[in-house]
Write an enzyme that holds these catalytic residues in place. Structure first.
Site, PDB file in Angstrom:
ATOM      1  N   ASN A  85      -4.201  -7.225  14.388  1.00 34.60           N
ATOM      2  CA  ASN A  85      -5.864  -6.365  14.745  1.00 34.60           C
ATOM      3  C   ASN A  85      -7.125  -7.031  13.856  1.00 34.60           C
ATOM      4  O   ASN A  85      -7.364  -6.563  13.320  1.00 34.60           O
ATOM      5  CB  ASN A  85      -5.757  -4.820  14.539  1.00 34.60           C
ATOM      6  CG  ASN A  85      -4.969  -4.220  15.481  1.00 34.60           C
ATOM      7  OD1 ASN A  85      -4.804  -4.528  16.203  1.00 34.60           O
ATOM      8  ND2 ASN A  85      -4.747  -2.864  14.825  1.00 34.60           N
ATOM      9  N   HIS A  98      -3.940  -8.288   8.116  1.00 30.91           N
ATOM     10  CA  HIS A  98      -2.814  -8.119   7.846  1.00 30.91           C
ATOM     11  C   HIS A  98      -2.215  -8.871   9.653  1.00 30.91           C
ATOM     12  O   HIS A  98      -2.077  -7.730  10.575  1.00 30.91           O
ATOM     13  CB  HIS A  98      -2.738  -6.906   7.649  1.00 30.91           C
ATOM     14  CG  HIS A  98      -2.690  -5.737   8.617  1.00 30.91           C
ATOM     15  ND1 HIS A  98      -4.178  -5.662   7.987  1.00 30.91           N
ATOM     16  CD2 HIS A  98      -2.483  -4.447   9.169  1.00 30.91           C
ATOM     17  CE1 HIS A  98      -4.870  -4.018   8.987  1.00 30.91           C
ATOM     18  NE2 HIS A  98      -4.031  -4.028   9.564  1.00 30.91           N
ATOM     19  N   HIS A 100       0.855  -7.213  11.668  1.00 31.93           N
ATOM     20  CA  HIS A 100       2.106  -5.880  11.905  1.00 31.93           C
ATOM     21  C   HIS A 100       3.303  -6.242  12.680  1.00 31.93           C
ATOM     22  O   HIS A 100       3.188  -7.197  13.558  1.00 31.93           O
ATOM     23  CB  HIS A 100       1.619  -5.239  13.111  1.00 31.93           C
ATOM     24  CG  HIS A 100       0.131  -3.844  12.516  1.00 31.93           C
ATOM     25  ND1 HIS A 100       0.760  -2.935  12.194  1.00 31.93           N
ATOM     26  CD2 HIS A 100      -0.512  -4.356  12.504  1.00 31.93           C
ATOM     27  CE1 HIS A 100      -0.815  -2.276  11.982  1.00 31.93           C
ATOM     28  NE2 HIS A 100      -1.734  -3.511  11.955  1.00 31.93           N
TER      29      HIS A 100
HETATM   30  P1  5GP Z   1      -4.581  -1.878  10.973  1.00 30.92           P
HETATM   31  O1  5GP Z   1      -5.071  -0.202  11.877  1.00 30.92           O
HETATM   32  O2  5GP Z   1      -5.983  -1.941  10.051  1.00 30.92           O
HETATM   33  O3  5GP Z   1      -4.434  -3.201  11.591  1.00 30.92           O
HETATM   34  O4  5GP Z   1      -3.764  -1.156  10.712  1.00 30.92           O
HETATM   35  C1  5GP Z   1      -3.086  -1.075   8.856  1.00 30.92           C
HETATM   36  C2  5GP Z   1      -1.691   0.112   9.115  1.00 30.92           C
HETATM   37  O5  5GP Z   1      -1.683   0.370   7.667  1.00 30.92           O
HETATM   38  C3  5GP Z   1      -1.940   1.527   9.869  1.00 30.92           C
HETATM   39  O6  5GP Z   1      -0.525   0.923  10.501  1.00 30.92           O
HETATM   40  C4  5GP Z   1      -1.588   1.858   9.319  1.00 30.92           C
HETATM   41  O7  5GP Z   1      -0.581   3.411   9.056  1.00 30.92           O
HETATM   42  C5  5GP Z   1      -0.716   1.141   7.607  1.00 30.92           C
HETATM   43  N1  5GP Z   1      -1.548   1.945   5.820  1.00 30.92           N
HETATM   44  C6  5GP Z   1      -2.353   2.228   6.377  1.00 30.92           C
HETATM   45  N2  5GP Z   1      -2.694   3.270   4.430  1.00 30.92           N
HETATM   46  C7  5GP Z   1      -0.864   2.394   3.849  1.00 30.92           C
HETATM   47  C8  5GP Z   1      -0.651   2.485   3.052  1.00 30.92           C
HETATM   48  O8  5GP Z   1      -0.783   3.373   2.065  1.00 30.92           O
HETATM   49  N3  5GP Z   1       1.161   2.248   2.519  1.00 30.92           N
HETATM   50  C9  5GP Z   1       1.610   1.707   3.653  1.00 30.92           C
HETATM   51  N4  5GP Z   1       2.695   1.495   3.608  1.00 30.92           N
HETATM   52  N5  5GP Z   1       1.222   1.731   5.181  1.00 30.92           N
HETATM   53  C10 5GP Z   1      -0.710   2.129   4.898  1.00 30.92           C
END
Ligand code: 5GP
Length: 134
Positions: A85, A98, A100
Site C-alpha cells: 500500500n 512495507h 504484506h
Molecule cells: P498498511 O495499512 O500501512 O499497509 O499496513 C500496516 C499494517 O501494520 C497493518 O496491517 C497493521 O495491522 C500492522 N501494524 C500496525 N501496528 C503494528 C504493530 O505495532 N505491530 C505489528 N506487528 N503490526 C502492526
C-alpha cells in the site's frame, strides 16, 4: 519519518520476528487478515517504495521472496498475495514502506476485507512454524 516500525526495528516494541538481515526485518502482522500474515520492511526509514535506493529495493525483494516461500511452505504450499500500500490513497497507514505477505486459502476473502485474531500463544506458534521453513 519515524513510525511505530522504527520502534519495532530498534526492539523498543516487541514483535513476532520471522527474520532479520542487515537491511530488512520481517514480522507477523498484529492484526492479520489470515494466520501467517507477515510484514517485510526495510530498516531504512522511507515512506514510499520509490524512496528506497535501488540496491535496497533489490535486497528487500530477495528477503521478501525468502519469507513468502517460508510462509507458503509453513501452510502446506498456501497461495499468497504480496501487497504494497503505497501512499494514503492506496491504504497505507504506517508511513514506512512495507510489503504484506498475505496467505490466501481457497475461498478466502479479498485482501484486508476481514481480520482474524490469534488465540493465546498462537502467534508465537505460527512464527516458529514459519521460521522453521526458512
Ligand atoms: P498498511 O495499512 O500501512 O499497509 O499496513 C500496516 C499494517 O501494520 C497493518 O496491517 C497493521 O495491522 C500492522 N501494524 C500496525 N501496528 C503494528 C504493530 O505495532 N505491530 C505489528 N506487528 N503490526 C502492526
Amino acid at each position: 519519518m519515524a513510525s511505530i516500525f522504527t520502534k519495532i526495528i530498534q526492539g523498543e516494541i516487541p514483535c513476532e520476528k520471522i527474520i532479520e538481515t542487515d537491511s530488512e526485518i520481517a514480522f507477523l502482522d498484529i492484526m492479520p487478515c489470515a494466520a501467517g500474515h507477515t510484514l517485510v520492511i526495510p530498516k531504512l526509514e522511507v515512506e514510499r517504495l520509490e524512496d528506497l535506493p535501488a540496491e535496497q529495493a533489490l535486497s528487500l525483494m530477495r528477503t521478501m521472496q525468502q519469507v513468502a516461500k517460508a510462509v507458503s511452505t509453513a501452510f502446506d504450499g498456501i497461495d499468497y498475495n504480496l501487497i504494497l500500500n503505497n501512499g494514503l490513497n492506496a491504504g497505507q497507514e504506517i508511513a514506512h514502506v512495507h510489503f504484506h505477505v498475505l496467505p490466501r486459502a481457497k475461498g478466502s476473502p479479498g485482501p484486508f476485507r476481514e481480520h482474524v485474531q490469534y488465540a493465546e500463544g498462537e502467534m508465537q506458534e505460527v512464527g516458529a512454524k514459519i521460521r522453521n521453513c526458512l
